[in-house]
Write an enzyme that holds these catalytic residues in place. Structure first.
Site, PDB file in Angstrom:
ATOM      1  N   HIS A 136       0.829  -1.202   0.000  1.00  0.00           N
ATOM      2  CA  HIS A 136       0.000   0.000   0.000  1.00  0.00           C
ATOM      3  C   HIS A 136       0.871   1.263   0.000  1.00  0.00           C
ATOM      4  CE1 HIS A 136      -3.988  -1.959   1.538  1.00  0.00           C
ATOM      5  NE2 HIS A 136      -3.465  -2.571   0.479  1.00  0.00           N
TER       6      HIS A 136
ATOM      7  N   GLU B 112       0.780   3.919   1.810  1.00  0.00           N
ATOM      8  CA  GLU B 112       1.200   4.405   3.136  1.00  0.00           C
ATOM      9  C   GLU B 112       2.410   3.616   3.633  1.00  0.00           C
ATOM     10  OE1 GLU B 112      -1.791   3.399   2.059  1.00  0.00           O
ATOM     11  OE2 GLU B 112      -3.402   4.127   3.334  1.00  0.00           O
TER      12      GLU B 112
HETATM   13  N1  LIG Z   1      -5.418   3.042   2.048  1.00  0.00           N
HETATM   14  C1  LIG Z   1      -5.142   2.299   0.959  1.00  0.00           C
HETATM   15  C2  LIG Z   1      -6.102   1.471   0.414  1.00  0.00           C
HETATM   16  C3  LIG Z   1      -5.795   0.720  -0.707  1.00  0.00           C
HETATM   17  N2  LIG Z   1      -4.574   0.816  -1.257  1.00  0.00           N
HETATM   18  C4  LIG Z   1      -4.279   0.096  -2.494  1.00  0.00           C
HETATM   19  C5  LIG Z   1      -4.316  -1.403  -2.503  1.00  0.00           C
HETATM   20  C6  LIG Z   1      -4.760  -1.722  -3.915  1.00  0.00           C
HETATM   21  O1  LIG Z   1      -3.658  -1.628  -4.827  1.00  0.00           O
HETATM   22  C7  LIG Z   1      -5.745  -0.601  -4.207  1.00  0.00           C
HETATM   23  C8  LIG Z   1      -7.172  -0.938  -3.833  1.00  0.00           C
HETATM   24  O2  LIG Z   1      -7.686  -1.781  -4.830  1.00  0.00           O
HETATM   25  P1  LIG Z   1      -9.267  -2.035  -4.970  1.00  0.00           P
HETATM   26  O3  LIG Z   1      -9.688  -2.813  -3.769  1.00  0.00           O
HETATM   27  O4  LIG Z   1      -9.940  -0.686  -5.055  1.00  0.00           O
HETATM   28  O5  LIG Z   1      -9.365  -2.813  -6.259  1.00  0.00           O
HETATM   29  O6  LIG Z   1      -5.295   0.488  -3.425  1.00  0.00           O
HETATM   30  C9  LIG Z   1      -3.617   1.650  -0.708  1.00  0.00           C
HETATM   31  O7  LIG Z   1      -2.487   1.753  -1.237  1.00  0.00           O
HETATM   32  N3  LIG Z   1      -3.918   2.352   0.398  1.00  0.00           N
HETATM   33 ZN   LIG Z   2      -3.022  -0.228   3.767  1.00  0.00          ZN
END
Ligand SMILES: Nc1ccn([C@H]2C[C@H](O)[C@@H](COP(=O)(O)O)O2)c(=O)n1
Ligand SMILES: [Zn+2]
Length: 152
Positions: free
Chosen positions: A64, A66
């Site tokens: 992610h 963060e």
């Molecule tokens: N706070 C967050 C939430 C999600 N992510 C990333 C993880 C995945 O690459 C994408 C979410 O994918 P989805 O479930 O919308 O197909 O976003 C992040 O980096 N930080």
């Molecule tokens: Zn996360």
């Protein structure tokens, strides 16, 4: 927050691009991050699909934004720093944020609000006394003009 969004644009996730930017107490940028596959793990060999219950599920592999921002920093310590992030942190990133000593989070979207992971994140952030702030909706977008100095 603009830098966080700009960082997110580097993500190869075809569905959701997330970006984060960490600043220190003097408001100096000490790190940025976006969601992507782990170092040395090729995007060509890991999936961007989300097939639940199979190995073709990006959530098993992706780092992610963060988490990447925390581990990418060149600063010795992130104690007392502030994170700007385009999407509210999940429970796993929240643990990393707390352990790193980050004390304030500005987020833009909380579209997963109310999910168990979101509730767990908020619970831990409250316990650890990390301030969470929703970024004000001042602008819909920022235009970056690479030719801004060409005609002056
Ligand atoms: N706070 C967050 C939430 C999600 N992510 C990333 C993880 C995945 O690459 C994408 C979410 O994918 P989805 O479930 O919308 O197909 O976003 C992040 O980096 N930080
Ligand atoms: Zn996360």
């Amino acid at each position: 927050m603009g830098v966080a969004f700009l960082s997110g644009q580097r993500s190869k996730d075809p569905r959701t691009q997330v970006g984060a930017c960490i600043v220190n107490k003097d408001k100096r940028i000490v790190s940025t991050g976006y969601n992507g596959m782990p170092n040395s793990c090729s995007d060509d060999d890991l999936p961007w699909e989300r097939e639940e219950g199979t190995l073709k599920n990006k959530h098993l592999y992706v780092c992610h934004a963060e988490m990447n921002a925390v581990v990418n920093t060149f600063s010795e310590s992130l104690k007392g720093c502030t994170m700007y992030v385009s999407l509210f942190p999940c429970n796993e990133c929240t643990k990393i944020i707390i352990q790193a000593g980050i004390t304030e989070i500005w987020y833009y979207s909380d579209k997963k609000k109310g999910d168990p992971k979101d509730i767990a994140s908020r619970k831990m952030l409250r316990m650890a006394k990390v301030k969470i702030r929703r970024f004000p909706r001042q602008k819909e977008s920022i235009k970056i003009d690479f030719n801004v100095n060409e005609n002056s």
